[in-house]
Design a protein around this motif. Structure first.
Motif, PDB file in Angstrom:
ATOM      1  N   VAL A  25     -20.849  11.058 -44.956  1.00  0.00           N
ATOM      2  CA  VAL A  25     -20.434   9.780 -44.374  1.00  0.00           C
ATOM      3  C   VAL A  25     -21.658   8.855 -44.323  1.00  0.00           C
ATOM      4  N   PHE A  26     -21.521   7.675 -44.908  1.00  0.00           N
ATOM      5  CA  PHE A  26     -22.611   6.698 -44.886  1.00  0.00           C
ATOM      6  C   PHE A  26     -22.302   5.585 -43.892  1.00  0.00           C
ATOM      7  N   ASP A  27     -23.251   5.339 -43.011  1.00  0.00           N
ATOM      8  CA  ASP A  27     -23.185   4.177 -42.130  1.00  0.00           C
ATOM      9  C   ASP A  27     -24.022   3.116 -42.838  1.00  0.00           C
ATOM     10  N   THR A  28     -23.349   2.149 -43.463  1.00  0.00           N
ATOM     11  CA  THR A  28     -24.095   1.221 -44.319  1.00  0.00           C
ATOM     12  C   THR A  28     -24.544  -0.028 -43.555  1.00  0.00           C
ATOM     13  N   ALA A  29     -25.351  -0.834 -44.213  1.00  0.00           N
ATOM     14  CA  ALA A  29     -25.863  -2.066 -43.607  1.00  0.00           C
ATOM     15  C   ALA A  29     -24.746  -3.118 -43.548  1.00  0.00           C
ATOM     16  N   VAL A  45     -14.771  -1.773 -41.713  1.00  0.00           N
ATOM     17  CA  VAL A  45     -14.615  -1.816 -40.255  1.00  0.00           C
ATOM     18  C   VAL A  45     -14.682  -3.279 -39.822  1.00  0.00           C
ATOM     19  N   THR A  46     -13.735  -3.665 -38.963  1.00  0.00           N
ATOM     20  CA  THR A  46     -13.741  -5.054 -38.492  1.00  0.00           C
ATOM     21  C   THR A  46     -13.330  -5.095 -37.024  1.00  0.00           C
ATOM     22  N   ILE A  47     -13.325  -6.270 -36.437  1.00  0.00           N
ATOM     23  CA  ILE A  47     -12.799  -6.444 -35.080  1.00  0.00           C
ATOM     24  C   ILE A  47     -11.736  -7.541 -35.141  1.00  0.00           C
ATOM     25  N   PRO A  48     -10.833  -7.605 -34.177  1.00  0.00           N
ATOM     26  CA  PRO A  48      -9.755  -8.583 -34.260  1.00  0.00           C
ATOM     27  C   PRO A  48     -10.188  -9.987 -33.853  1.00  0.00           C
ATOM     28  N   THR A  49     -11.064 -10.580 -34.650  1.00  0.00           N
ATOM     29  CA  THR A  49     -11.408 -11.996 -34.480  1.00  0.00           C
ATOM     30  C   THR A  49     -11.238 -12.652 -35.843  1.00  0.00           C
ATOM     31  N   VAL A  50     -10.967 -13.956 -35.829  1.00  0.00           N
ATOM     32  CA  VAL A  50     -10.737 -14.658 -37.093  1.00  0.00           C
ATOM     33  C   VAL A  50     -11.978 -14.569 -37.980  1.00  0.00           C
ATOM     34  N   GLY A  91     -18.919  -2.063 -35.004  1.00  0.00           N
ATOM     35  CA  GLY A  91     -18.699  -0.660 -34.646  1.00  0.00           C
ATOM     36  C   GLY A  91     -18.737   0.275 -35.843  1.00  0.00           C
ATOM     37  N   LYS A  92     -19.455  -0.130 -36.898  1.00  0.00           N
ATOM     38  CA  LYS A  92     -19.566   0.723 -38.101  1.00  0.00           C
ATOM     39  C   LYS A  92     -20.161   2.079 -37.754  1.00  0.00           C
ATOM     40  N   THR A  93     -21.270   2.038 -36.988  1.00  0.00           N
ATOM     41  CA  THR A  93     -21.965   3.283 -36.672  1.00  0.00           C
ATOM     42  C   THR A  93     -21.078   4.189 -35.825  1.00  0.00           C
ATOM     43  N   SER A  94     -20.429   3.620 -34.809  1.00  0.00           N
ATOM     44  CA  SER A  94     -19.563   4.434 -33.946  1.00  0.00           C
ATOM     45  C   SER A  94     -18.438   5.057 -34.769  1.00  0.00           C
TER      46      SER A  94
END
Ligand SMILES: Nc1ncnc2c1ncn2[C@@H]1O[C@H](COP(=O)(O)OP(=O)(O)OP(=O)(O)O)[C@@H](O)[C@H]1O
Length: 410
Positions: A234-238, A316-321, A98-101
């Motif tokens: 704001v940069f949406d990076t790779a 940016v991350t998501i709640p997974t290990v 979800g970096k772009t969002s």
């Protein structure tokens, strides 16, 4: 080098930044109860989320409670928005988190708070166009309608940026130069050049090179008078891998190009007697200058990433290990590279629910476990943890980004 063409619009050229950024009201929406804050479609169909209504509503009236164990931190958006000096925010992390969002929603939020803002995608797999539901693929600055202050978006074509590098390098150190040196009996120097693996670099440029060039292009045109009105970039990076390589790339290029330039000097003196015969001195000098310029630009990219006064890298991350482990490694690498990081966005957290199905209950448990990992992770535990809920539709278009932004950037 040609600067990305851009045709100023009246909205941009006539814009005067407000003296006090706090004087511009922030977007806020009120929702009568009962109301599920994650139901975007409900908001749209009820007409409660519209650009015209946003200014009438009180700020931050929409509060979202988190579903998993509470870590009550906010993004400290006040700190991000304060000051009129230019600031850069690089959003990065694992692919698809979800970096772009998050980047697009941050850009909308800055613009709604009075900052003329530019959001740039340097991700080779652009999704900024999809996020804004607007065609941004032309490689020029495109105005985004809706926010209070000007908001422009730009997708940089990494292929094109790379081509530019290939052209410069080919004239300066690729086969052209090798043939030239071979022809002059300078095989030994040619071999040295081979050791620099320049040919490889040209044929298969390392991941991150195109992004580094893209960022350097942005830095370059933002230095001009025409674009000095932008106070937030704001940069949406790779995805992570690219970002990490990008960070080590300037050193690699710096060393390689440095060696090539030294070599060039040697060649230049060794062949001074015959170079006029070839009549190539002018071309070579021009190529040398270009290469030197490219090297300077790479150094600027590195400096920008490391500048604690103006730049912040937001993970940016998501709640997974898996995602959290990758974020931890990313943070470690960023620390090694002296890149300032303060905030960690944990996106797509399951919303609260009174009646969980078995699947949701399992998922929620997993998410709680993953978030607990952050608390004990030596790289991540010190960061400001920002929670972003999973919403039930795709985040597309300014109103949706505004909605997401008001939940994340508080
Ligand atoms: N909080 C959220 N709730 C619901 N959907 C989301 C949320 N955040 C992102 N998404 C959706 O997830 C998908 C991927 O999001 P996005 O493009 O922002 O990720 P990304 O990290 O930039 O991806 P990539 O690495 O492929 O560029 C999109 O369809 C987006 O709408």
């Amino acid at each position: 080098m040609a600067v990305t063409p851009y045709h100023a619009t009246t909205s941009m050229s006539s814009y005067t930044p407000p003296n006090r950024f706090t004087s511009v009201s922030r977007a806020g929406f009120s929702h009568p109860t009962p109301f599920n804050p994650y139901k975007l479609d409900a908001i749209f169909s009820s007409g409660r989320l519209s650009l015209s209504s946003k200014r009438k509503q009180p700020r931050n009236s929409l509060k979202v409670k988190s579903a998993v164990a509470p870590i009550e931190t906010t993004a400290d958006f006040d700190e991000m928005v304060s000051g009129t000096q230019r600031k850069y925010y690089m959003l990065g992390g694992k692919g698809g988190v979800g970096k772009t969002s998050c980047a697009a929603s941050l850009a909308v939020k800055f613009a709604n708070n009075g900052h003329p803002t530019l959001v740039v995608s340097t991700d080779p797999a652009h999704s900024l166009s999809d996020s804004f539901a607007q065609d941004l693929t032309g490689g020029t600055l495109v105005p985004v309608e809706g926010p209070i202050a000007p908001l422009f978006a730009l997708e940089i074509n990494p292929e094109k940026a790379r081509e530019e590098f290939r052209d410069v390098s080919k004239t300066n150190g690729g086969t052209g130069v090798k043939d030239f040196m071979d022809g002059m009996g300078l095989g030994m120097l040619a071999d040295q050049l081979g050791e620099l693996k320049l040919g490889e670099l040209l044929d298969t440029p390392p991941p991150g090179l195109d992004e580094a060039i893209a960022i350097s292009k942005v830095i370059q045109f933002l230095e001009s008078q025409e674009y000095n009105m932008f106070t937030r970039i704001v940069f949406d990076t790779a995805p992570t891998g690219h970002t990490l390589r990008l960070l080590s790339l300037p050193d690699f290029l710096d060393a390689s190009i440095g060696k090539i330039l030294k070599l060039r000097k040697k060649i230049s003196s060794a062949t001074s007697a015959i170079k006029n015969v070839f009549g190539q001195e002018e071309t070579r000098q021009d190529a040398s200058d270009k290469l030197e310029k490219l090297r300077e630009r790479m150094i600027k990219v590195r400096e920008l990433f490391r500048d604690t006064n103006s730049t912040e890298f937001v993970i940016v991350t998501i709640p997974t290990v898996m995602a959290i482990s990758e974020s931890s490694r990313l943070r470690a690498s960023l620390t090694k590279e002296n890149v300032p990081v303060k905030r960690l966005i944990v996106n797509q957290i399951l919303p609260p629910s009174a009646s969980d199905c078995k699947f949701c209950a399992m998922k929620r448990k997993d998410q709680t476990r993953a978030i607990d990992l952050i608390r004990s992770d030596p790289e991540l535990s010190s960061l400001l943890l920002v929670r972003a809920p999973l919403v039930d539709v795709e985040i597309r278009g300014v109103p949706a980004l505004q909605f997401l932004g008001d939940m994340i950037w508080k």
